[in-house]
Design a protein around this motif. Structure first.
Motif, PDB file in Angstrom:
ATOM      1  N   CYS A 171       0.804  -1.217   0.000  1.00 25.52           N
ATOM      2  CA  CYS A 171       0.000   0.000   0.000  1.00 25.52           C
ATOM      3  C   CYS A 171       0.837   1.267   0.000  1.00 25.52           C
ATOM      4  O   CYS A 171       0.302   2.359   0.127  1.00 25.52           O
ATOM      5  N   ARG A 172       2.135   1.151  -0.114  1.00 28.78           N
ATOM      6  CA  ARG A 172       2.956   2.357  -0.142  1.00 28.78           C
ATOM      7  C   ARG A 172       3.034   2.919  -1.559  1.00 28.78           C
ATOM      8  O   ARG A 172       2.687   4.065  -1.813  1.00 28.78           O
ATOM      9  N   ILE A 173       3.496   2.110  -2.476  1.00 22.25           N
ATOM     10  CA  ILE A 173       3.671   2.541  -3.851  1.00 22.25           C
ATOM     11  C   ILE A 173       3.750   1.289  -4.709  1.00 22.25           C
ATOM     12  O   ILE A 173       4.119   0.220  -4.217  1.00 22.25           O
ATOM     13  N   ASN A 174       3.361   1.396  -5.958  1.00 22.44           N
ATOM     14  CA  ASN A 174       3.366   0.210  -6.817  1.00 22.44           C
ATOM     15  C   ASN A 174       4.487   0.239  -7.845  1.00 22.44           C
ATOM     16  O   ASN A 174       4.447  -0.474  -8.837  1.00 22.44           O
ATOM     17  N   ILE A 175       5.489   1.067  -7.620  1.00 20.39           N
ATOM     18  CA  ILE A 175       6.613   1.179  -8.555  1.00 20.39           C
ATOM     19  C   ILE A 175       7.804   0.392  -8.012  1.00 20.39           C
ATOM     20  O   ILE A 175       8.266   0.624  -6.893  1.00 20.39           O
ATOM     21  N   ILE A 176       8.298  -0.552  -8.812  1.00 20.65           N
ATOM     22  CA  ILE A 176       9.481  -1.344  -8.453  1.00 20.65           C
ATOM     23  C   ILE A 176      10.686  -0.739  -9.160  1.00 20.65           C
ATOM     24  O   ILE A 176      10.754  -0.745 -10.392  1.00 20.65           O
ATOM     25  N   ALA A 177      11.615  -0.192  -8.395  1.00 22.05           N
ATOM     26  CA  ALA A 177      12.805   0.442  -8.969  1.00 22.05           C
ATOM     27  C   ALA A 177      13.810  -0.630  -9.370  1.00 22.05           C
ATOM     28  O   ALA A 177      14.870  -0.798  -8.753  1.00 22.05           O
ATOM     29  N   HIS A 178      13.460  -1.372 -10.405  1.00 22.10           N
ATOM     30  CA  HIS A 178      14.296  -2.478 -10.868  1.00 22.10           C
ATOM     31  C   HIS A 178      13.890  -2.829 -12.293  1.00 22.10           C
ATOM     32  O   HIS A 178      12.858  -2.354 -12.787  1.00 22.10           O
ATOM     33  N   THR A 179      14.696  -3.666 -12.933  1.00 16.65           N
ATOM     34  CA  THR A 179      14.367  -4.104 -14.294  1.00 16.65           C
ATOM     35  C   THR A 179      13.594  -5.421 -14.310  1.00 16.65           C
ATOM     36  O   THR A 179      13.081  -5.811 -15.358  1.00 16.65           O
ATOM     37  N   TYR A 180      13.560  -6.118 -13.183  1.00 17.66           N
ATOM     38  CA  TYR A 180      12.784  -7.353 -13.087  1.00 17.66           C
ATOM     39  C   TYR A 180      12.286  -7.504 -11.656  1.00 17.66           C
ATOM     40  O   TYR A 180      12.733  -6.801 -10.752  1.00 17.66           O
ATOM     41  N   CYS A 181      11.340  -8.402 -11.455  1.00 20.45           N
ATOM     42  CA  CYS A 181      10.772  -8.617 -10.122  1.00 20.45           C
ATOM     43  C   CYS A 181      11.773  -9.386  -9.268  1.00 20.45           C
ATOM     44  O   CYS A 181      12.175 -10.496  -9.622  1.00 20.45           O
ATOM     45  N   GLU A 182      12.157  -8.798  -8.166  1.00 20.28           N
ATOM     46  CA  GLU A 182      13.163  -9.365  -7.283  1.00 20.28           C
ATOM     47  C   GLU A 182      12.594  -9.440  -5.872  1.00 20.28           C
ATOM     48  O   GLU A 182      11.814  -8.572  -5.464  1.00 20.28           O
ATOM     49  N   PHE A 183      12.950 -10.473  -5.129  1.00 21.21           N
ATOM     50  CA  PHE A 183      12.346 -10.749  -3.831  1.00 21.21           C
ATOM     51  C   PHE A 183      12.424  -9.551  -2.885  1.00 21.21           C
ATOM     52  O   PHE A 183      11.419  -9.078  -2.363  1.00 21.21           O
ATOM     53  N   MET A 184      13.626  -9.038  -2.651  1.00 19.07           N
ATOM     54  CA  MET A 184      13.785  -7.951  -1.702  1.00 19.07           C
ATOM     55  C   MET A 184      13.165  -6.652  -2.200  1.00 19.07           C
ATOM     56  O   MET A 184      12.692  -5.836  -1.413  1.00 19.07           O
ATOM     57  N   ALA A 185      13.138  -6.446  -3.517  1.00 12.83           N
ATOM     58  CA  ALA A 185      12.504  -5.246  -4.054  1.00 12.83           C
ATOM     59  C   ALA A 185      11.015  -5.234  -3.735  1.00 12.83           C
ATOM     60  O   ALA A 185      10.433  -4.184  -3.428  1.00 12.83           O
ATOM     61  N   LEU A 186      10.378  -6.409  -3.761  1.00 12.45           N
ATOM     62  CA  LEU A 186       8.959  -6.500  -3.409  1.00 12.45           C
ATOM     63  C   LEU A 186       8.747  -6.376  -1.904  1.00 12.45           C
ATOM     64  O   LEU A 186       7.804  -5.727  -1.454  1.00 12.45           O
ATOM     65  N   VAL A 187       9.617  -6.998  -1.131  1.00 15.72           N
ATOM     66  CA  VAL A 187       9.490  -6.922   0.330  1.00 15.72           C
ATOM     67  C   VAL A 187       9.552  -5.475   0.797  1.00 15.72           C
ATOM     68  O   VAL A 187       8.801  -5.054   1.687  1.00 15.72           O
ATOM     69  N   LYS A 188      10.408  -4.668   0.184  1.00 15.50           N
ATOM     70  CA  LYS A 188      10.564  -3.276   0.592  1.00 15.50           C
ATOM     71  C   LYS A 188       9.335  -2.428   0.296  1.00 15.50           C
ATOM     72  O   LYS A 188       9.181  -1.342   0.857  1.00 15.50           O
ATOM     73  N   LEU A 189       8.454  -2.896  -0.597  1.00 14.29           N
ATOM     74  CA  LEU A 189       7.243  -2.143  -0.916  1.00 14.29           C
ATOM     75  C   LEU A 189       6.101  -2.427   0.052  1.00 14.29           C
ATOM     76  O   LEU A 189       5.104  -1.697   0.063  1.00 14.29           O
ATOM     77  N   ALA A 190       6.216  -3.486   0.845  1.00 16.98           N
ATOM     78  CA  ALA A 190       5.117  -3.877   1.724  1.00 16.98           C
ATOM     79  C   ALA A 190       4.992  -2.901   2.896  1.00 16.98           C
ATOM     80  O   ALA A 190       5.985  -2.347   3.373  1.00 16.98           O
ATOM     81  N   CYS A 191       3.741  -2.704   3.353  1.00 13.70           N
ATOM     82  CA  CYS A 191       3.520  -1.831   4.503  1.00 13.70           C
ATOM     83  C   CYS A 191       3.107  -2.659   5.718  1.00 13.70           C
ATOM     84  O   CYS A 191       2.334  -2.216   6.557  1.00 13.70           O
ATOM     85  N   ALA A 192       3.633  -3.889   5.805  1.00 15.11           N
ATOM     86  CA  ALA A 192       3.400  -4.758   6.956  1.00 15.11           C
ATOM     87  C   ALA A 192       4.750  -5.170   7.530  1.00 15.11           C
ATOM     88  O   ALA A 192       5.804  -4.906   6.948  1.00 15.11           O
ATOM     89  N   GLU A 193       4.724  -5.819   8.666  1.00 15.15           N
ATOM     90  CA  GLU A 193       5.944  -6.318   9.297  1.00 15.15           C
ATOM     91  C   GLU A 193       6.519  -7.445   8.447  1.00 15.15           C
ATOM     92  O   GLU A 193       5.840  -8.428   8.165  1.00 15.15           O
ATOM     93  N   THR A 194       7.777  -7.314   8.042  1.00 15.36           N
ATOM     94  CA  THR A 194       8.375  -8.289   7.118  1.00 15.36           C
ATOM     95  C   THR A 194       9.636  -8.934   7.686  1.00 15.36           C
ATOM     96  O   THR A 194      10.390  -9.549   6.936  1.00 15.36           O
ATOM     97  N   ARG A 195       9.880  -8.817   8.977  1.00 20.50           N
ATOM     98  CA  ARG A 195      11.115  -9.375   9.536  1.00 20.50           C
ATOM     99  C   ARG A 195      11.207 -10.887   9.347  1.00 20.50           C
ATOM    100  O   ARG A 195      12.273 -11.424   9.033  1.00 20.50           O
TER     101      ARG A 195
END
Length: 314
Positions: A171-195
């Motif tokens: 829910c923060r933003i739907n833009i992935i600052a990358h050229t492909y879908c990467e695990f950590m790039a998606l985790v950083k977009l989440a607005c929940a606890e991801t530890r």
């Protein structure tokens, strides 16, 4: 693009940004990327055809190399067409499901490649430390079993990734600052606890690439001990020469992979475009370089390539 839920806005579609700060140069950057992809396709297909047609190359090392070549082709093909569409047409839109599938295939195939690098290191260890038992240890059923085990490990260890990420609220933003879908790039977009998810990602990375790399180092330590026990310098150099191609493959694959992995988690001061360049090199360059390494350093493969390119006139 967004639907409401109890936690706020939830992304159902993402936009791949490419290389942040270099959007104006995307077209020009796509040219070397496209050429690298073309060379990777030609090199790996040629390697597969030569090994299939040459009976003397049906050895464990080259059978594992065939599987690595197949994985290289799959990884490149998963990434490059979407990258070129992004760079040429500025179309980086991808659905959540497509992004998760993209991420799973790239990461699982990369984990499988790492497993086959370990299998190739084991082949070199047996060939040098136990040469008389090489053909009895690495039989074709054993090779098939190792291949299946590496394949299943990649599938089973990486399959939780898309399911863990599917239920996160983006829910923060739907833009992935990358050229492909990467695990950590998606985790950083989440607005929940991801530890917990981050910890699981670290564990998986260690149990695949990290553990494989440590075992490869251990095997080469044993190989070096055996080599330095040989009586003559020529014998030592000749024996080490049989490992040269594999060592070059390992350095070319693991160096950018570890750099990309560590900078995504700890390299907060590294410019984003540097990290993304390295992440693309990690995916694209080894598939191009590996066939060249084995083509140049393996006499039988080199001879077949030269015979194909310059056939003798009768």
């Amino acid at each position: 693009m967004f639907t409401s839920n109890a936690t706020g806005l939830h992304c159902s579609t993402f936009i791949l940004l490419g290389i942040p700060g270099l959007e104006a140069a995307h077209f020009w950057i796509s040219i070397p990327f496209g050429l690298v992809y073309l060379m990777a396709l030609l090199g790996n297909f040629a390697l597969l055809i030569i090994i299939k047609m040459e009976p003397s190359l049906r050895e464990p090392m080259y059978l594992f190399l065939c599987i690595v070549a197949g994985a290289d082709l799959a990884v490149c093909t998963m990434m490059v067409p979407k990258l070129l569409i992004l760079f040429w047409f500025n179309d980086g839109m991808i659905s959540l499901e497509g992004c998760l599938a993209h991420m799973f295939l790239i990461h699982s195939l990369s984990a499988m490649e790492s497993g086959f690098f370990l299998a190739m290191a084991f082949d070199r260890y047996v060939a040098i430390c136990h040469p008389l038992r090489h053909s009895t240890i690495l039989t074709h059923p054993v090779i098939r079993g190792v291949g299946l085990a590496v394949f299943l490990r990649g599938i089973l260890m990486l399959s939780p990734h898309p399911f863990l990420l599917m239920w996160l609220p983006y829910c923060r933003i739907n833009i992935i600052a990358h050229t492909y879908c990467e695990f950590m790039a998606l985790v950083k977009l989440a607005c929940a606890e991801t530890r917990v998810i981050r910890a699981y990602g670290l564990i998986v990375a260690f149990l695949t690439g990290g553990l494989d790399f440590l075992l490869i180092i251990c095997m080469y330590i044993l190989v070096l001990q055996a080599v330095f026990c040989l009586p003559s310098k020529d014998a030592r150099l000749k024996t080490l020469g049989t490992c040269g191609s594999h060592v070059c493959m390992i350095l070319g694959s693991y160096t950018p992979a570890f750099f990309s992995f560590l900078t995504h988690r700890f390299g907060h001061n590294i410019a984003p475009h540097i990290h993304i360049f390295v992440a693309n090199i990690y995916i694209l360059v080894p598939p191009m370089v590996n066939p060249i390494i084995y083509g140049v350093r393996t006499k039988r493969i080199c001879e077949k390539v030269l015979k194909f390119l310059f056939p003798l006139k009768s």
